[in-house]
Design a protein around this motif. Structure first.
Motif, mmCIF file in Angstrom:
data_model
loop_
_atom_site.group_PDB
_atom_site.id
_atom_site.type_symbol
_atom_site.label_atom_id
_atom_site.label_comp_id
_atom_site.label_asym_id
_atom_site.label_seq_id
_atom_site.Cartn_x
_atom_site.Cartn_y
_atom_site.Cartn_z
ATOM 1 N N ARG A 1 0.822 -1.216 0.000
ATOM 2 C CA ARG A 1 0.000 0.000 0.000
ATOM 3 C C ARG A 1 0.851 1.258 0.000
ATOM 4 N NH1 ARG A 1 -2.842 1.276 5.635
ATOM 5 N NH2 ARG A 1 -2.261 3.359 4.979
ATOM 6 N N SER A 2 2.056 1.175 0.536
ATOM 7 C CA SER A 2 2.939 2.340 0.546
ATOM 8 C C SER A 2 4.387 1.871 0.611
ATOM 9 C CB SER A 2 2.623 3.245 1.733
ATOM 10 O OG SER A 2 2.883 2.553 2.942
ATOM 11 N N ASP A 3 5.300 2.762 0.400
ATOM 12 C CA ASP A 3 6.736 2.493 0.472
ATOM 13 C C ASP A 3 7.245 1.551 -0.612
ATOM 14 O OD1 ASP A 3 7.048 2.607 4.113
ATOM 15 O OD2 ASP A 3 6.816 4.161 2.608
ATOM 16 N N GLY A 4 6.363 1.108 -1.498
ATOM 17 C CA GLY A 4 6.818 0.408 -2.682
ATOM 18 C C GLY A 4 7.403 -0.964 -2.493
ATOM 19 N N TRP A 5 6.999 -1.699 -1.444
ATOM 20 C CA TRP A 5 7.457 -3.081 -1.312
ATOM 21 C C TRP A 5 6.816 -3.905 -2.415
ATOM 22 C CZ3 TRP A 5 11.161 -4.358 2.130
ATOM 23 C CH2 TRP A 5 11.431 -3.425 3.129
ATOM 24 N N THR A 6 7.615 -4.744 -3.064
ATOM 25 C CA THR A 6 7.118 -5.503 -4.204
ATOM 26 C C THR A 6 7.514 -6.975 -4.111
ATOM 27 O OG1 THR A 6 9.102 -4.984 -5.506
ATOM 28 C CG2 THR A 6 7.201 -3.516 -5.759
ATOM 29 N N GLU A 7 6.740 -7.806 -4.782
ATOM 30 C CA GLU A 7 7.039 -9.218 -4.947
ATOM 31 C C GLU A 7 6.742 -9.589 -6.396
ATOM 32 O OE1 GLU A 7 8.293 -10.421 -1.018
ATOM 33 O OE2 GLU A 7 8.384 -11.381 -3.002
ATOM 34 N N TYR A 8 7.526 -10.538 -6.910
ATOM 35 C CA TYR A 8 7.352 -10.990 -8.290
ATOM 36 C C TYR A 8 7.390 -12.510 -8.351
ATOM 37 C CZ TYR A 8 8.481 -6.182 -9.636
ATOM 38 O OH TYR A 8 8.477 -4.815 -9.794
ATOM 39 N N ALA A 9 6.633 -13.049 -9.298
ATOM 40 C CA ALA A 9 6.781 -14.464 -9.597
ATOM 41 C C ALA A 9 8.140 -14.684 -10.244
ATOM 42 C CB ALA A 9 5.679 -14.913 -10.557
ATOM 43 N N ASP A 10 8.709 -15.847 -10.020
ATOM 44 C CA ASP A 10 10.046 -16.125 -10.553
ATOM 45 C C ASP A 10 10.097 -15.980 -12.073
ATOM 46 O OD1 ASP A 10 10.893 -18.765 -8.163
ATOM 47 O OD2 ASP A 10 11.083 -16.585 -8.055
ATOM 48 N N PHE A 11 9.030 -16.333 -12.742
ATOM 49 C CA PHE A 11 9.073 -16.328 -14.208
ATOM 50 C C PHE A 11 9.010 -14.927 -14.811
ATOM 51 C CE2 PHE A 11 4.613 -15.443 -14.533
ATOM 52 C CZ PHE A 11 3.995 -16.180 -13.545
ATOM 53 N N VAL A 12 8.802 -13.889 -13.999
ATOM 54 C CA VAL A 12 8.786 -12.524 -14.535
ATOM 55 C C VAL A 12 9.908 -11.649 -13.984
ATOM 56 C CG1 VAL A 12 6.309 -12.633 -14.914
ATOM 57 C CG2 VAL A 12 7.191 -11.543 -12.827
ATOM 58 N N LYS A 13 10.665 -12.170 -13.054
ATOM 59 C CA LYS A 13 11.740 -11.362 -12.466
ATOM 60 C C LYS A 13 12.731 -10.933 -13.535
ATOM 61 C CE LYS A 13 11.563 -13.133 -7.746
ATOM 62 N NZ LYS A 13 12.233 -13.933 -6.695
ATOM 63 N N GLY A 14 13.022 -9.639 -13.524
ATOM 64 C CA GLY A 14 13.934 -9.083 -14.516
ATOM 65 C C GLY A 14 13.250 -8.644 -15.795
ATOM 66 N N ARG A 15 11.988 -9.051 -15.988
ATOM 67 C CA ARG A 15 11.261 -8.662 -17.211
ATOM 68 C C ARG A 15 10.114 -7.710 -16.922
ATOM 69 N NH1 ARG A 15 8.510 -12.390 -20.282
ATOM 70 N NH2 ARG A 15 7.943 -13.633 -18.445
ATOM 71 N N PHE A 16 9.427 -7.917 -15.794
ATOM 72 C CA PHE A 16 8.262 -7.111 -15.438
ATOM 73 C C PHE A 16 8.610 -6.211 -14.261
ATOM 74 C CE2 PHE A 16 4.719 -10.282 -16.897
ATOM 75 C CZ PHE A 16 5.331 -10.386 -18.134
ATOM 76 N N ARG A 17 7.910 -5.062 -14.206
ATOM 77 C CA ARG A 17 8.092 -4.159 -13.077
ATOM 78 C C ARG A 17 6.737 -3.575 -12.689
ATOM 79 N NH1 ARG A 17 8.940 1.352 -12.135
ATOM 80 N NH2 ARG A 17 10.198 1.794 -10.282
ATOM 81 N N ILE A 18 6.425 -3.656 -11.397
ATOM 82 C CA ILE A 18 5.181 -3.104 -10.889
ATOM 83 C C ILE A 18 5.484 -1.792 -10.173
ATOM 84 C CG2 ILE A 18 5.291 -4.393 -8.698
ATOM 85 C CD1 ILE A 18 2.229 -4.676 -8.863
ATOM 86 N N SER A 19 4.595 -0.815 -10.338
ATOM 87 C CA SER A 19 4.769 0.477 -9.676
ATOM 88 C C SER A 19 3.390 1.088 -9.443
ATOM 89 C CB SER A 19 5.630 1.402 -10.542
ATOM 90 O OG SER A 19 5.008 1.638 -11.801
ATOM 91 N N ARG A 20 3.355 2.114 -8.601
ATOM 92 C CA ARG A 20 2.085 2.764 -8.324
ATOM 93 C C ARG A 20 2.250 4.265 -8.325
ATOM 94 N NH1 ARG A 20 -0.340 0.135 -3.347
ATOM 95 N NH2 ARG A 20 -1.836 1.864 -3.357
ATOM 96 N N ASP A 21 1.201 4.967 -8.761
ATOM 97 C CA ASP A 21 1.168 6.424 -8.823
ATOM 98 C C ASP A 21 -0.034 6.878 -8.021
ATOM 99 O OD1 ASP A 21 0.763 9.104 -9.488
ATOM 100 O OD2 ASP A 21 1.546 8.844 -11.505
ATOM 101 N N GLY A 22 0.228 7.438 -6.831
ATOM 102 C CA GLY A 22 -0.863 7.833 -5.965
ATOM 103 C C GLY A 22 -1.713 8.951 -6.545
ATOM 104 N N ALA A 23 -1.084 9.868 -7.239
ATOM 105 C CA ALA A 23 -1.826 10.998 -7.809
ATOM 106 C C ALA A 23 -2.832 10.522 -8.859
ATOM 107 C CB ALA A 23 -0.864 12.006 -8.410
ATOM 108 N N LYS A 24 -2.486 9.473 -9.567
ATOM 109 C CA LYS A 24 -3.367 8.942 -10.602
ATOM 110 C C LYS A 24 -4.168 7.745 -10.120
ATOM 111 C CE LYS A 24 -0.462 10.533 -14.415
ATOM 112 N NZ LYS A 24 0.273 10.166 -15.649
ATOM 113 N N MET A 25 -3.930 7.325 -8.879
ATOM 114 C CA MET A 25 -4.629 6.177 -8.313
ATOM 115 C C MET A 25 -4.526 4.972 -9.241
ATOM 116 S SD MET A 25 -7.946 8.037 -6.574
ATOM 117 C CE MET A 25 -8.525 6.529 -5.819
ATOM 118 N N THR A 26 -3.336 4.752 -9.705
ATOM 119 C CA THR A 26 -3.116 3.720 -10.714
ATOM 120 C C THR A 26 -1.872 2.906 -10.369
ATOM 121 O OG1 THR A 26 -4.162 5.043 -12.440
ATOM 122 C CG2 THR A 26 -2.676 3.301 -13.168
#
Length: 127
Positions: free
Chosen positions: A53-78
């Protein structure tokens, strides 16, 4: 009541990129950890990535590590899922999901840990 809307799916050639978006409405964005899951034809729903919900802690499935990136933009609620070096095995319907939490480090990885789901967006990768 919180609602989720995914966008950004489509058809891409192998090796290409897409960016998926999950826009949250109806509630306070910062209350929610957000996850992405996917489901290919004939298969179960599998975890892809999640962000706290905050501070940007992330987890990834092994098959996407290094290829996918998750991020959040609070101003855009996205929440975004940047997907690079896509392959045919990434073809699936991608769903975003949300769960309200008071724990800023909470990054759930199982479907049952989420309360709200979007309708999904189709990603098709051609070889």
């Amino acid at each position: 009541q919180v609602r989720l809307e995914e966008s950004g799916g489509g058809l891409v050639q192998a090796g290409g990129s897409l960016r998926l978006s999950c826009t949250v409405s109806g509630s306070t964005f910062s209350r929610y950890a957000i996850g992405w899951f996917r489901q290919a034809p004939g298969k179960g729903r599998e975890f892809v990535a999640a962000i706290s919900r905050s501070d940007g802690w992330t987890e990834y499935a092994d098959f996407v590590k290094g290829r996918f990136r998750i991020s959040r933009d609070g101003a855009k609620m996205t929440v975004y899922l940047q997907m690079n070096t896509l392959g045919p095995e990434d073809t699936a319907i991608y769903y975003c999901s949300a769960t309200a939490t008071n724990n800023k480090y909470y990054v759930p990885q199982r479907p049952g840990q989420y309360d709200v789901w979007g309708q999904g967006t189709q990603v098709t990768v051609s070889s």
